[in-house]
Design a protein around this motif. Sequence first.
Motif, PDB file in Angstrom:
ATOM      1  N   VAL A  73      21.677  36.274  44.814  1.00 46.78           N
ATOM      2  CA  VAL A  73      21.752  36.812  43.573  1.00 46.78           C
ATOM      3  C   VAL A  73      23.095  36.323  42.513  1.00 46.78           C
ATOM      4  N   VAL A  74      24.155  35.971  43.086  1.00 43.36           N
ATOM      5  CA  VAL A  74      25.396  35.698  42.256  1.00 43.36           C
ATOM      6  C   VAL A  74      25.618  34.156  41.960  1.00 43.36           C
ATOM      7  N   THR A  75      24.835  33.268  42.812  1.00 41.79           N
ATOM      8  CA  THR A  75      24.926  31.991  42.290  1.00 41.79           C
ATOM      9  C   THR A  75      23.918  31.513  41.340  1.00 41.79           C
ATOM     10  N   ALA A  76      24.212  30.558  40.708  1.00 41.35           N
ATOM     11  CA  ALA A  76      23.203  29.970  39.576  1.00 41.35           C
ATOM     12  C   ALA A  76      22.008  29.683  39.913  1.00 41.35           C
ATOM     13  N   PRO A  77      21.172  30.158  38.999  1.00 40.65           N
ATOM     14  CA  PRO A  77      21.490  31.137  37.861  1.00 40.65           C
ATOM     15  C   PRO A  77      21.839  32.567  38.121  1.00 40.65           C
ATOM     16  N   PHE A  78      23.144  32.814  37.481  1.00 34.51           N
ATOM     17  CA  PHE A  78      23.657  34.078  38.073  1.00 34.51           C
ATOM     18  C   PHE A  78      22.981  35.399  37.519  1.00 34.51           C
ATOM     19  N   LEU A  79      22.472  36.351  38.426  1.00 34.66           N
ATOM     20  CA  LEU A  79      21.981  37.510  38.307  1.00 34.66           C
ATOM     21  C   LEU A  79      20.694  37.256  38.090  1.00 34.66           C
ATOM     22  N   ARG A 210      31.280  36.976  35.576  1.00 37.20           N
ATOM     23  CA  ARG A 210      31.002  35.454  35.812  1.00 37.20           C
ATOM     24  C   ARG A 210      32.037  35.268  36.913  1.00 37.20           C
ATOM     25  N   ALA A 211      33.236  35.569  36.828  1.00 38.96           N
ATOM     26  CA  ALA A 211      34.291  35.259  37.644  1.00 38.96           C
ATOM     27  C   ALA A 211      34.187  35.588  38.985  1.00 38.96           C
ATOM     28  N   THR A 212      33.123  36.322  39.418  1.00 33.39           N
ATOM     29  CA  THR A 212      33.035  37.014  40.737  1.00 33.39           C
ATOM     30  C   THR A 212      33.220  36.176  41.977  1.00 33.39           C
TER      31      THR A 212
END
Length: 228
Positions: A73-79, A210-212
Amino acid sequence: MQDRGFTLEASEYATTARNGPAGLAGVDAPLEVVHLADGNPLTVVSAIANAANEGRVPVLVTDQWSREAVTEVVTAPFLLAGERDGARRFYALEDRIRLTDGSFACVGHRGELTWHEVVTDSDQPELLLEASGEPVAAVDSDELACPGPEPRAFQYRYARDDDGRLSVFGNEGTVGRYPSFDAMRTAGFRPVSAPLVPEHHVPRNGRLARATLLASVDRGSVEYRHCR
């Protein structure tokens, strides 16, 4: 995180880490450490949104069962469920789409439902719902916010009657009444899940979102991973 110089402040749902090195997240802001219950996209984006809204960088703690799903979910593409030629593809949520007349959107198609974006010159992109690649509905992105799309945006819609039965409506009126969702699905109609449009869920502090960081525990040590 204390061994990295952070001061920890625990609350009911998360732990805030302050006054530590900015290099860990790459952003000069406090961190919010959240232990995720699962890797459901809505669970993940809610944790990110809550932290970013408070001015903190999300640190998502996963276990061995949820790690892979959260990472996706969080890696590119983000969300996003995917991206092709500049057009985004969205995760489907459990939330259903309420229309302006109080009914809910549904489809009369048994194929796989997917939401993706149609790139236009407008500030509000059009979102297209497809069933096995066949377009079945299109709405502007901002129409998914309250009060919702107009009934005509979907070929079918449903509502629960006073007697508890579910009525399905088409453009020409009622097409069927059913005692349960199972019966409605057997007849070929099913509710439409809303798409997870990132900017709808994370309207503020996108830089922090985006700094997650992903944090995973392995053999007693914690590994931190940037999502970007």
